[in-house]
Design a protein around this motif. Structure first.
Motif, PDB file in Angstrom:
ATOM      1  N   UNK A  38       0.180  10.441  46.128  1.00  0.00           N
ATOM      2  CA  UNK A  38       0.422  10.860  47.501  1.00  0.00           C
ATOM      3  C   UNK A  38       0.720   9.662  48.374  1.00  0.00           C
ATOM      4  N   UNK A  39       0.719   9.844  49.695  1.00  0.00           N
ATOM      5  CA  UNK A  39       1.067   8.744  50.607  1.00  0.00           C
ATOM      6  C   UNK A  39       0.090   7.573  50.552  1.00  0.00           C
ATOM      7  N   UNK A  40      -1.186   7.834  50.219  1.00  0.00           N
ATOM      8  CA  UNK A  40      -2.172   6.761  50.137  1.00  0.00           C
ATOM      9  C   UNK A  40      -2.172   6.162  48.729  1.00  0.00           C
ATOM     10  N   UNK A  41      -2.249   4.848  48.651  1.00  0.00           N
ATOM     11  CA  UNK A  41      -2.339   4.180  47.361  1.00  0.00           C
ATOM     12  C   UNK A  41      -3.754   4.317  46.803  1.00  0.00           C
ATOM     13  N   UNK A  42      -3.913   3.990  45.523  1.00  0.00           N
ATOM     14  CA  UNK A  42      -5.252   4.052  44.920  1.00  0.00           C
ATOM     15  C   UNK A  42      -6.197   3.062  45.595  1.00  0.00           C
ATOM     16  N   UNK A  43      -5.676   1.914  46.014  1.00  0.00           N
ATOM     17  CA  UNK A  43      -6.513   0.938  46.716  1.00  0.00           C
ATOM     18  C   UNK A  43      -6.956   1.474  48.074  1.00  0.00           C
ATOM     19  N   UNK A  44      -6.056   2.169  48.764  1.00  0.00           N
ATOM     20  CA  UNK A  44      -6.422   2.746  50.058  1.00  0.00           C
ATOM     21  C   UNK A  44      -7.454   3.855  49.897  1.00  0.00           C
ATOM     22  N   UNK A  45      -7.305   4.672  48.864  1.00  0.00           N
ATOM     23  CA  UNK A  45      -8.291   5.716  48.604  1.00  0.00           C
ATOM     24  C   UNK A  45      -9.639   5.104  48.255  1.00  0.00           C
ATOM     25  N   UNK A  46      -9.632   4.021  47.498  1.00  0.00           N
ATOM     26  CA  UNK A  46     -10.884   3.341  47.152  1.00  0.00           C
ATOM     27  C   UNK A  46     -11.542   2.761  48.404  1.00  0.00           C
ATOM     28  N   UNK A  47     -10.735   2.224  49.317  1.00  0.00           N
ATOM     29  CA  UNK A  47     -11.280   1.694  50.573  1.00  0.00           C
ATOM     30  C   UNK A  47     -11.902   2.812  51.408  1.00  0.00           C
ATOM     31  N   UNK A  48     -11.227   3.953  51.440  1.00  0.00           N
ATOM     32  CA  UNK A  48     -11.778   5.094  52.185  1.00  0.00           C
ATOM     33  C   UNK A  48     -13.095   5.553  51.558  1.00  0.00           C
ATOM     34  N   UNK A  49     -13.144   5.571  50.246  1.00  0.00           N
ATOM     35  CA  UNK A  49     -14.371   5.972  49.555  1.00  0.00           C
ATOM     36  C   UNK A  49     -15.508   5.003  49.867  1.00  0.00           C
ATOM     37  N   UNK A  50     -15.196   3.718  49.896  1.00  0.00           N
ATOM     38  CA  UNK A  50     -16.216   2.683  50.131  1.00  0.00           C
ATOM     39  C   UNK A  50     -16.677   2.640  51.587  1.00  0.00           C
ATOM     40  N   UNK A  51     -15.713   2.604  52.506  1.00  0.00           N
ATOM     41  CA  UNK A  51     -16.015   2.364  53.916  1.00  0.00           C
ATOM     42  C   UNK A  51     -16.129   3.637  54.746  1.00  0.00           C
ATOM     43  N   UNK A  52     -15.520   4.720  54.253  1.00  0.00           N
ATOM     44  CA  UNK A  52     -15.491   5.945  55.046  1.00  0.00           C
ATOM     45  C   UNK A  52     -14.276   6.039  55.930  1.00  0.00           C
ATOM     46  N   UNK A  53     -13.415   5.028  55.899  1.00  0.00           N
ATOM     47  CA  UNK A  53     -12.195   5.069  56.707  1.00  0.00           C
ATOM     48  C   UNK A  53     -11.135   4.196  56.064  1.00  0.00           C
ATOM     49  N   UNK A  54      -9.887   4.458  56.438  1.00  0.00           N
ATOM     50  CA  UNK A  54      -8.772   3.639  55.987  1.00  0.00           C
ATOM     51  C   UNK A  54      -7.731   3.618  57.099  1.00  0.00           C
ATOM     52  N   UNK A  55      -7.104   2.473  57.310  1.00  0.00           N
ATOM     53  CA  UNK A  55      -6.107   2.349  58.365  1.00  0.00           C
ATOM     54  C   UNK A  55      -4.698   2.388  57.782  1.00  0.00           C
ATOM     55  N   UNK A  56      -3.781   2.899  58.576  1.00  0.00           N
ATOM     56  CA  UNK A  56      -2.359   2.951  58.222  1.00  0.00           C
ATOM     57  C   UNK A  56      -1.631   2.174  59.318  1.00  0.00           C
ATOM     58  N   UNK A  57      -1.167   0.950  59.043  1.00  0.00           N
ATOM     59  CA  UNK A  57      -0.643   0.085  60.099  1.00  0.00           C
ATOM     60  C   UNK A  57       0.580   0.628  60.825  1.00  0.00           C
ATOM     61  N   UNK A  58       1.503   1.312  60.131  1.00  0.00           N
ATOM     62  CA  UNK A  58       2.757   1.752  60.744  1.00  0.00           C
ATOM     63  C   UNK A  58       3.044   3.195  60.354  1.00  0.00           C
ATOM     64  N   UNK A  59       2.226   4.107  60.824  1.00  0.00           N
ATOM     65  CA  UNK A  59       2.461   5.517  60.514  1.00  0.00           C
ATOM     66  C   UNK A  59       3.703   6.022  61.237  1.00  0.00           C
ATOM     67  N   UNK A  60       3.843   5.676  62.517  1.00  0.00           N
ATOM     68  CA  UNK A  60       4.971   6.129  63.335  1.00  0.00           C
ATOM     69  C   UNK A  60       5.931   4.978  63.620  1.00  0.00           C
ATOM     70  N   UNK A  61       7.198   5.317  63.766  1.00  0.00           N
ATOM     71  CA  UNK A  61       8.197   4.339  64.174  1.00  0.00           C
ATOM     72  C   UNK A  61       8.117   4.131  65.681  1.00  0.00           C
ATOM     73  N   UNK A  62       8.684   3.038  66.203  1.00  0.00           N
ATOM     74  CA  UNK A  62       8.692   2.838  67.657  1.00  0.00           C
ATOM     75  C   UNK A  62       9.348   3.996  68.418  1.00  0.00           C
ATOM     76  N   UNK A  63      10.418   4.568  67.868  1.00  0.00           N
ATOM     77  CA  UNK A  63      11.061   5.703  68.534  1.00  0.00           C
ATOM     78  C   UNK A  63      10.132   6.922  68.573  1.00  0.00           C
ATOM     79  N   UNK A  64       9.383   7.141  67.495  1.00  0.00           N
ATOM     80  CA  UNK A  64       8.441   8.261  67.485  1.00  0.00           C
ATOM     81  C   UNK A  64       7.298   8.026  68.474  1.00  0.00           C
ATOM     82  N   UNK A  65       6.831   6.809  68.561  1.00  0.00           N
ATOM     83  CA  UNK A  65       5.786   6.489  69.533  1.00  0.00           C
ATOM     84  C   UNK A  65       6.261   6.813  70.945  1.00  0.00           C
ATOM     85  N   UNK A  66       7.494   6.416  71.263  1.00  0.00           N
ATOM     86  CA  UNK A  66       8.042   6.692  72.594  1.00  0.00           C
ATOM     87  C   UNK A  66       8.150   8.189  72.850  1.00  0.00           C
ATOM     88  N   UNK A  67       8.589   8.941  71.847  1.00  0.00           N
ATOM     89  CA  UNK A  67       8.747  10.386  72.018  1.00  0.00           C
ATOM     90  C   UNK A  67       7.400  11.081  72.206  1.00  0.00           C
TER      91      UNK A  67
END
Length: 301
Positions: A38-67
Motif C-alpha cells: 500500500x502507500x505506506x512502506x514496511x518501515x513506515x508501518x513498523x514506525x507506526x507500530x512502535x511509536x503509535x504515529x507516522x508522518x507523511x512529509x508531502x501528502x499534498x502538492x502545493x496546488x492542492x494545499x492552496x485549493x
C-alpha cells in the motif's frame, strides 16, 4: 449498513471508578502486519507500530494545499455553516474552531478522504475496509486559537460513542506550517500501548462543552507524568501539505496559539468496519452522528 447492538465485554473501563488506572493494551496497532502492500512502506508501518504515529512529509502538492485552504476559508466565512450545529466556535473569541462532518458538507474534502493516499493508508494500518468515524476541519487562528489538553481519543470514543476497541486511526493533514510555537500536535511516542482510565461521571450532552474545552475524560497529572517519563514528548512540525497518522489511543494534545501564525488542518478518523459502535460504555446517551458516525458505509476501493 448499520451495526446491530451486541453485548460487548468492556476491556477498557473508564469513568466508572474513583481512582485512575493504567491498562495495558491487548490489541495490535498495525492490524494487517507491516508487510501489507500500500502507500505506506514496511518501515513506515513498523514506525507506526512502535511509536503509535507516522508522518507523511508531502501528502499534498502545493496546488492542492492552496485549493483546500481556499475551501477552508469558504467554509469558515459562510454564514450558513457558522449557524450549523456541526460548527464549534471558540469560547472566548467566538471564532470558528471546528466544523464537523466536513466530508458531507464539502465535495472537495469528500474526494480527499476517499483518495487512496488517505483512505489507503488507513486500510493498511487497520487491516480491513474502513469508514469515516469522524471528520472535521480545525482552525487555530493566530492570537487566540485554543489548544487541546492531553487526552486519548479512544478514551472518549469508547466512553461516549461505544467504540469497542482501539482499531481506529486519525489523519491530520496540515494546510499551514506547523511550528513548535503555534500549537503543533504533541504526542507521547509509545503511549498508545497504555490506556489511561479516567475518573469523573460523563454528564448528559457533555459534547456541547468538551468540543470547546474538555475536562471530563482527561487524564490525571500522575498518569500523564508516568507516560511522559516513560515515553517523552514529540512535537510534530512540518510544512503545509504534510500529514500525520496516529493511533486512536495515543496520548496527545496541543497548546494555545498565541503567535501571529495560524495553524489549520483537515482531520479524518477512520474506523475499521469490524469495530462499529455499540452503546456508550460510560455516557448516558450516544453523541450525535455528525460527531460519531453510527452507520457503517465503507469507503470504496
Amino acid at each position: 449498513m448499520t451495526l446491530l447492538d451486541t453485548t460487548t465485554a468492556d476491556r477498557y473501563p473508564t469513568r466508572v471508578a474513583d481512582r485512575p488506572s493504567l491498562i495495558e493494551r491487548v490489541e495490535p496497532t498495525v492490524w494487517g502486519g507491516t508487510e501489507v502492500p500500500g502507500p505506506l512502506s514496511s518501515d513506515e508501518l513498523a514506525a507506526h507500530d512502535r511509536d503509535g504515529f507516522v508522518t507523511v512529509p508531502e501528502l499534498l502538492t502545493p496546488d492542492e494545499v492552496a485549493a483546500y485552504s481556499a475551501e477552508l476559508d469558504r467554509l469558515a466565512t459562510d454564514p450558513r455553516i457558522r449557524e450549523d450545529e456541526r460548527t464549534i466556535v471558540e469560547k472566548s473569541s467566538r471564532q470558528v474552531r471546528s466544523v464537523f462532518e466536513v466530508h458531507r458538507i464539502s465535495d472537495a474534502v469528500a474526494a480527499l478522504v476517499a483518495d487512496e493516499r488517505v483512505a489507503g493508508r488507513a486500510r493498511q494500518i487497520l487491516g480491513s475496509d474502513v469508514y469515516v468515524h469522524q471528520s472535521r476541519i480545525n482552525y487555530k487562528p493566530g492570537f487566540g486559537g485554543g489548544g487541546f489538553y492531553w487526552h486519548s481519543d479512544f478514551e472518549t470514543w469508547h466512553a461516549e460513542d461505544g467504540m469497542p476497541a482501539p482499531r481506529a486511526v486519525s489523519m491530520s493533514i496540515a494546510l499551514t506550517e506547523n511550528h513548535p510555537h503555534n500549537g503543533c500536535l504533541m504526542i507521547m511516542p509509545g503511549s498508545h500501548r497504555t490506556f489511561v482510565a479516567c475518573v469523573g461521571e460523563t454528564p448528559a450532552d457533555h459534547y456541547k462543552e468538551s468540543l470547546r474545552e474538555q475536562e471530563i475524560g482527561t487524564p490525571d497529572p500522575e498518569s500523564l507524568t508516568t507516560l511522559a517519563d516513560r515515553h517523552g514528548i514529540a512535537m510534530l512540525t512540518g510544512p503545509a501539505g504534510s500529514a500525520t497518522l496516529f493511533d486512536s489511543n495515543c496520548m496527545h494534545g496541543s497548546a494555545d496559539n498565541i503567535t501571529p501564525y495560524a495553524r489549520s488542518n483537515i482531520f479524518v478518523v477512520f474506523n475499521s468496519v469490524d469495530n462499529g459502535l455499540t452503546e456508550p460504555f460510560a455516557a448516558p446517551a450516544p453523541r450525535p452522528s455528525y460527531i460519531a458516525a453510527r452507520e457503517i458505509t465503507p469507503i470504496p476501493r
